[in-house]
Design a protein around this motif. Sequence first.
Motif, PDB file in Angstrom:
ATOM      1  N   THR A 171       7.622  -7.752   6.443  1.00 43.85           N
ATOM      2  CA  THR A 171       7.949  -6.772   5.722  1.00 43.85           C
ATOM      3  C   THR A 171       7.251  -6.280   7.258  1.00 43.85           C
ATOM      4  N   ASP A 172       8.524  -5.232   7.576  1.00 47.44           N
ATOM      5  CA  ASP A 172       8.328  -4.073   8.770  1.00 47.44           C
ATOM      6  C   ASP A 172       7.287  -3.262   8.114  1.00 47.44           C
ATOM      7  N   ALA A 173       6.211  -2.822   9.476  1.00 44.44           N
ATOM      8  CA  ALA A 173       4.872  -1.720   8.709  1.00 44.44           C
ATOM      9  C   ALA A 173       5.920  -0.419   8.376  1.00 44.44           C
ATOM     10  N   SER A 174       7.435  -0.005   9.441  1.00 42.71           N
ATOM     11  CA  SER A 174       7.036   1.379   8.733  1.00 42.71           C
ATOM     12  C   SER A 174       8.614   1.345   7.454  1.00 42.71           C
ATOM     13  N   GLU A 175       8.603   0.103   6.881  1.00 43.41           N
ATOM     14  CA  GLU A 175       9.288   0.156   5.700  1.00 43.41           C
ATOM     15  C   GLU A 175       8.692   0.953   4.751  1.00 43.41           C
ATOM     16  N   MET A 187       6.372 -14.201  -2.660  1.00 44.76           N
ATOM     17  CA  MET A 187       7.132 -12.854  -2.162  1.00 44.76           C
ATOM     18  C   MET A 187       7.966 -13.635  -0.589  1.00 44.76           C
ATOM     19  N   VAL A 188       8.125 -15.141  -0.871  1.00 46.17           N
ATOM     20  CA  VAL A 188       9.307 -15.927  -0.424  1.00 46.17           C
ATOM     21  C   VAL A 188      10.877 -16.138  -0.877  1.00 46.17           C
ATOM     22  N   PHE A 189      10.598 -15.289  -2.518  1.00 45.25           N
ATOM     23  CA  PHE A 189      12.008 -15.811  -3.367  1.00 45.25           C
ATOM     24  C   PHE A 189      12.563 -14.409  -3.310  1.00 45.25           C
ATOM     25  N   LEU A 190      11.730 -13.810  -1.865  1.00 40.89           N
ATOM     26  CA  LEU A 190      12.362 -12.425  -2.141  1.00 40.89           C
ATOM     27  C   LEU A 190      12.500 -11.594  -0.806  1.00 40.89           C
ATOM     28  N   ALA A 191      12.230 -12.666  -0.202  1.00 38.61           N
ATOM     29  CA  ALA A 191      12.707 -12.489   0.747  1.00 38.61           C
ATOM     30  C   ALA A 191      14.526 -11.552   1.186  1.00 38.61           C
ATOM     31  N   GLY A 192      14.344 -10.965   2.443  1.00 41.36           N
ATOM     32  CA  GLY A 192      15.344 -10.005   2.640  1.00 41.36           C
ATOM     33  C   GLY A 192      15.124  -8.450   1.464  1.00 41.36           C
ATOM     34  N   VAL A 193      13.943  -8.439   1.159  1.00 42.10           N
ATOM     35  CA  VAL A 193      13.664  -7.220   0.408  1.00 42.10           C
ATOM     36  C   VAL A 193      12.016  -6.512   0.939  1.00 42.10           C
ATOM     37  N   PRO A 194      12.321  -6.041   1.081  1.00 36.89           N
ATOM     38  CA  PRO A 194      10.991  -4.880   1.955  1.00 36.89           C
ATOM     39  C   PRO A 194       9.547  -5.342   0.752  1.00 36.89           C
ATOM     40  N   THR A 195       8.970  -6.070   0.871  1.00 33.79           N
ATOM     41  CA  THR A 195       7.864  -6.843  -0.317  1.00 33.79           C
ATOM     42  C   THR A 195       6.410  -7.237   0.528  1.00 33.79           C
TER      43      THR A 195
END
Length: 279
Positions: free
Chosen positions: A185-189, A213-221
């Motif tokens: 997740t990018d620090a700017s999220e 966390m792997v099942f939330l790929a594509g979601v800022p987590t």
Amino acid sequence: KGCVTTLIEAFLAVKRRLDSGQPLGGTLVLALTSEEETAGDGLGILRPALEPIDAAIVGEPTGLVPMVAQRGLLILRGTARGRGGHPANVATMTPDNAIMAAARDIARLDEFDWGPEHPLLGKCHAHVTMINGGVARNVVPDTCEFFIDVRTTPLESHDALHERLAGHLSCELKIHSKRLVPVQTDASEPIVRAVLRALPNAQPSGSRAMSDMVFLAGVPTVKIGPGESQRSHTANEYILPEELQAGAAAYEGIVTEFFAAARNSMVVTGEPVPPGGTP
């Protein structure tokens, strides 16, 4: 179990504030799922029912260190093939020992370029975890199979890494499992910024261990929670009462900061602010 307890406490605290008339400005969902360490049929199956998801927190014992990156797991199956025969018949035939061929390829793993170093996770690394070959003590084996456990980073896809490694080895190399991808997740999220406002002394880090966390790929987590990961899976696994209290306060603070920033953003952009929220 400690994260479940503190997530429930934080969820109820937010609900009490809503009941008293304090606005949230969005929807907060508490999903308690199982099987993360086995089939992944918990969140992996439930996620479509929760969407759309703007951001997520995964409860894991991190000592309240926010984990914004997580390694993936790529499992490869190597098969070395040779020519079987009797070990005594070297004068009349030249057997090709598949176990020796596999051993040569396994040694080549130390020479392989596993790619660049990730700033939070380090370099990708691998271990041979299983090997099987031979049918009898007096037969030169014609087949030997081994498995490679590769802990990956977001800097290279599983398919690309497999293709490079297959070109480096002599044996047949196939993908056994690639579904547990590395995530970051990018620090700017907004969710990361909310965590850092709620915990101003925290520093984002990377996690070597797997999680939902792997099942939330594509979601800022962000993966974060009370307790120490080093205690996990030990005979006397435990969590302290003060760690539970700090965890509940941290989760509530993260929720508060995230939705406050979302409401402020709506005001600045002129979007209608939801009057309340749904816990």
